[in-house]
Motif scaffolding. Structure first.
Motif, PDB file in Angstrom:
ATOM      1  N   LEU A 108       0.841  -1.198   0.000  1.00  0.00           N
ATOM      2  CA  LEU A 108       0.000   0.000   0.000  1.00  0.00           C
ATOM      3  C   LEU A 108       0.875   1.246   0.000  1.00  0.00           C
ATOM      4  O   LEU A 108       1.801   1.368   0.801  1.00  0.00           O
ATOM      5  CB  LEU A 108      -0.900  -0.003   1.240  1.00  0.00           C
ATOM      6  CG  LEU A 108      -1.739   1.237   1.505  1.00  0.00           C
ATOM      7  CD1 LEU A 108      -2.754   1.462   0.382  1.00  0.00           C
ATOM      8  CD2 LEU A 108      -2.444   1.128   2.851  1.00  0.00           C
ATOM      9  N   ILE A 109       0.559   2.174  -0.900  1.00  0.00           N
ATOM     10  CA  ILE A 109       1.229   3.469  -0.948  1.00  0.00           C
ATOM     11  C   ILE A 109       0.188   4.557  -0.685  1.00  0.00           C
ATOM     12  O   ILE A 109      -0.868   4.577  -1.326  1.00  0.00           O
ATOM     13  CB  ILE A 109       1.905   3.707  -2.307  1.00  0.00           C
ATOM     14  CG1 ILE A 109       3.037   2.707  -2.522  1.00  0.00           C
ATOM     15  CG2 ILE A 109       2.432   5.138  -2.406  1.00  0.00           C
ATOM     16  CD1 ILE A 109       3.650   2.772  -3.898  1.00  0.00           C
ATOM     17  N   ILE A 110       0.457   5.428   0.257  1.00  0.00           N
ATOM     18  CA  ILE A 110      -0.412   6.572   0.542  1.00  0.00           C
ATOM     19  C   ILE A 110       0.244   7.823  -0.041  1.00  0.00           C
ATOM     20  O   ILE A 110       1.349   8.193   0.358  1.00  0.00           O
ATOM     21  CB  ILE A 110      -0.637   6.763   2.053  1.00  0.00           C
ATOM     22  CG1 ILE A 110      -1.231   5.500   2.691  1.00  0.00           C
ATOM     23  CG2 ILE A 110      -1.535   7.975   2.302  1.00  0.00           C
ATOM     24  CD1 ILE A 110      -2.640   5.187   2.270  1.00  0.00           C
ATOM     25  N   ALA A 111      -0.421   8.451  -1.000  1.00  0.00           N
ATOM     26  CA  ALA A 111       0.077   9.700  -1.587  1.00  0.00           C
ATOM     27  C   ALA A 111      -0.690  10.854  -0.944  1.00  0.00           C
ATOM     28  O   ALA A 111      -1.823  11.163  -1.325  1.00  0.00           O
ATOM     29  CB  ALA A 111      -0.103   9.693  -3.099  1.00  0.00           C
ATOM     30  N   ASP A 112      -0.085  11.464   0.052  1.00  0.00           N
ATOM     31  CA  ASP A 112      -0.739  12.532   0.814  1.00  0.00           C
ATOM     32  C   ASP A 112      -0.564  13.864   0.096  1.00  0.00           C
ATOM     33  O   ASP A 112       0.504  14.464   0.108  1.00  0.00           O
ATOM     34  CB  ASP A 112      -0.153  12.605   2.220  1.00  0.00           C
ATOM     35  CG  ASP A 112      -0.887  13.587   3.126  1.00  0.00           C
ATOM     36  OD1 ASP A 112      -1.752  14.337   2.613  1.00  0.00           O
ATOM     37  OD2 ASP A 112      -0.609  13.604   4.333  1.00  0.00           O
ATOM     38  N   VAL A 113      -1.639  14.307  -0.558  1.00  0.00           N
ATOM     39  CA  VAL A 113      -1.601  15.583  -1.272  1.00  0.00           C
ATOM     40  C   VAL A 113      -2.517  16.610  -0.590  1.00  0.00           C
ATOM     41  O   VAL A 113      -2.866  17.624  -1.183  1.00  0.00           O
ATOM     42  CB  VAL A 113      -2.017  15.394  -2.749  1.00  0.00           C
ATOM     43  CG1 VAL A 113      -1.017  14.525  -3.483  1.00  0.00           C
ATOM     44  CG2 VAL A 113      -3.424  14.811  -2.859  1.00  0.00           C
ATOM     45  N   SER A 114      -2.875  16.331   0.658  1.00  0.00           N
ATOM     46  CA  SER A 114      -3.841  17.185   1.359  1.00  0.00           C
ATOM     47  C   SER A 114      -3.335  18.618   1.531  1.00  0.00           C
ATOM     48  O   SER A 114      -4.129  19.563   1.535  1.00  0.00           O
ATOM     49  CB  SER A 114      -4.193  16.584   2.720  1.00  0.00           C
ATOM     50  OG  SER A 114      -3.034  16.398   3.521  1.00  0.00           O
ATOM     51  N   SER A 115      -2.019  18.797   1.669  1.00  0.00           N
ATOM     52  CA  SER A 115      -1.482  20.149   1.831  1.00  0.00           C
ATOM     53  C   SER A 115      -1.627  20.957   0.542  1.00  0.00           C
ATOM     54  O   SER A 115      -1.722  22.190   0.581  1.00  0.00           O
ATOM     55  CB  SER A 115      -0.016  20.104   2.259  1.00  0.00           C
ATOM     56  OG  SER A 115       0.775  19.467   1.270  1.00  0.00           O
ATOM     57  N   LEU A 116      -1.638  20.272  -0.601  1.00  0.00           N
ATOM     58  CA  LEU A 116      -1.850  20.947  -1.880  1.00  0.00           C
ATOM     59  C   LEU A 116      -3.326  21.280  -2.075  1.00  0.00           C
ATOM     60  O   LEU A 116      -3.674  22.335  -2.601  1.00  0.00           O
ATOM     61  CB  LEU A 116      -1.368  20.060  -3.040  1.00  0.00           C
ATOM     62  CG  LEU A 116       0.108  19.670  -3.053  1.00  0.00           C
ATOM     63  CD1 LEU A 116       0.383  18.679  -4.176  1.00  0.00           C
ATOM     64  CD2 LEU A 116       0.979  20.920  -3.233  1.00  0.00           C
ATOM     65  N   VAL A 117      -4.180  20.371  -1.625  1.00  0.00           N
ATOM     66  CA  VAL A 117      -5.631  20.561  -1.770  1.00  0.00           C
ATOM     67  C   VAL A 117      -6.102  21.721  -0.909  1.00  0.00           C
ATOM     68  O   VAL A 117      -6.883  22.579  -1.352  1.00  0.00           O
ATOM     69  CB  VAL A 117      -6.390  19.276  -1.390  1.00  0.00           C
ATOM     70  CG1 VAL A 117      -7.894  19.485  -1.494  1.00  0.00           C
ATOM     71  CG2 VAL A 117      -5.955  18.114  -2.269  1.00  0.00           C
ATOM     72  N   ASN A 118      -5.649  21.742   0.343  1.00  0.00           N
ATOM     73  CA  ASN A 118      -5.969  22.831   1.271  1.00  0.00           C
ATOM     74  C   ASN A 118      -7.477  23.076   1.363  1.00  0.00           C
ATOM     75  O   ASN A 118      -7.942  24.226   1.331  1.00  0.00           O
ATOM     76  CB  ASN A 118      -5.227  24.104   0.858  1.00  0.00           C
ATOM     77  CG  ASN A 118      -5.197  25.145   1.961  1.00  0.00           C
ATOM     78  OD1 ASN A 118      -5.249  24.802   3.144  1.00  0.00           O
ATOM     79  ND2 ASN A 118      -5.121  26.416   1.590  1.00  0.00           N
ATOM     80  N   ASP A 119      -8.240  21.976   1.435  1.00  0.00           N
ATOM     81  CA  ASP A 119      -9.704  22.014   1.595  1.00  0.00           C
ATOM     82  C   ASP A 119     -10.437  22.639   0.412  1.00  0.00           C
ATOM     83  O   ASP A 119     -11.600  23.048   0.537  1.00  0.00           O
ATOM     84  CB  ASP A 119     -10.104  22.757   2.876  1.00  0.00           C
ATOM     85  CG  ASP A 119      -9.611  22.065   4.145  1.00  0.00           C
ATOM     86  OD1 ASP A 119      -9.177  20.893   4.046  1.00  0.00           O
ATOM     87  OD2 ASP A 119      -9.661  22.686   5.214  1.00  0.00           O
TER      88      ASP A 119
END
Length: 266
Positions: A108-119
């Motif tokens: 499993l690879i988690i690609a955390d792009v939440s900081s780019l999305v910024n809600d």
């Protein structure tokens, strides 16, 4: 002769048992944890506005000494934490029941792009956002789950789906460019997951990401529960959908087996 057969069988049994015990010893020695990445199915489960929501339609309770309960339910294939089979958008694609286990138990690879999305519900993930992944060696077949940071909105259906007039939807998703890159550059990727209700952006009308992935034989997992931190590398995915023989999708119990001490390399 009988002694020889017995000895051969005994050695075989010992080797098989030792192998099984070694796997058990690894999984249950306290160094790993099992993390549930799925949401429960109940009256609060997220479904698309037009879909059949999860509902118990009948309950039988037998009172007395031999007490038991038996329930019946209805639900859309596609809602809550669920798997999209390739057949969902490709007529020649695998049904849920035909997806091989070897593709459901994978790194499993988690690609955390939440900081780019910024809600931002209008965010669309493009390849230039993922340049840092280009040099990663994915190795064996794997599942990539993109973290948009949307799990925190799951208890607010209006916010999670971005519901607008006439049941329009608005939430982050992948671009067709990213899915094309995954399917052409990394043939070992067997599935793609997201912590939103679709791999396509909510505002998408023609759903090209679904179409590209399905035609390439990939499955999707949507509404992944990423409400807690998961290591980006080093976990194993257990993807266990309800085995609906000719299903285009199915509810899934999605579990990550993760080392308690995070690995620095995949």
């Amino acid at each position: 002769m009988y002694v020889l057969y017995f000895c051969v069988f005994a050695l075989f049994y010992i080797n098989v048992t030792a192998h099984i015990n070694s796997l058990n010893a690894v999984l249950f020695n306290g160094d790993y944890e099992f993390i549930d990445l799925s949401y429960p199915f109940d009256a609060n489960t997220i479904y698309w506005p037009q879909a059949q929501k999860f509902q118990f339609t009948k309950q039988i309770i037998n009172e007395g000494v031999n007490w038991y309960s038996s329930k019946e339910f209805v639900a859309s294939e596609h809602g809550g934490t669920h798997l999209d089979a390739p057949y969902h958008f490709y007529e020649q694609g695998n049904f849920v029941g035909n997806i091989p286990l070897i593709d459901l138990i994978v790194p499993l690879i988690i690609a955390d792009v939440s900081s780019l999305v910024n809600d931002d519900p209008n965010f669309v993930l493009y390849k230039h956002h993922l340049d840092f992944m280009i040099n990663d060696n994915f190795g064996k077949p794997c599942l990539i789950v993109f973290k948009f940071g949307w799990s925190k909105f799951v208890n607010d259906k209006q916010k999670y789906l971005g519901l607008g007039p006439n049941n329009t939807l608005n939430f982050p998703g992948l671009s067709s460019e990213v899915m094309d890159w995954i399917t052409t550059s990394y043939k070992n990727v067997v599935g793609v997951g997201v912590d939103t209700s679709s791999v396509d952006p909510g505002a998408s009308k023609d759903l090209p990401v679904h179409k590209l992935g399905s035609k390439a034989g990939l499955y999707n997992i949507e509404n992944v529960n990423l409400s807690r931190t998961i290591p980006e590398y080093g976990c194993t995915a257990l993807v266990m959908p309800m085995k609906i023989a000719q299903g285009s999708g199915a509810p899934v119990r999605f579990v990550a087996i993760c080392p308690k001490q995070v690995q620095t390399e995949f």
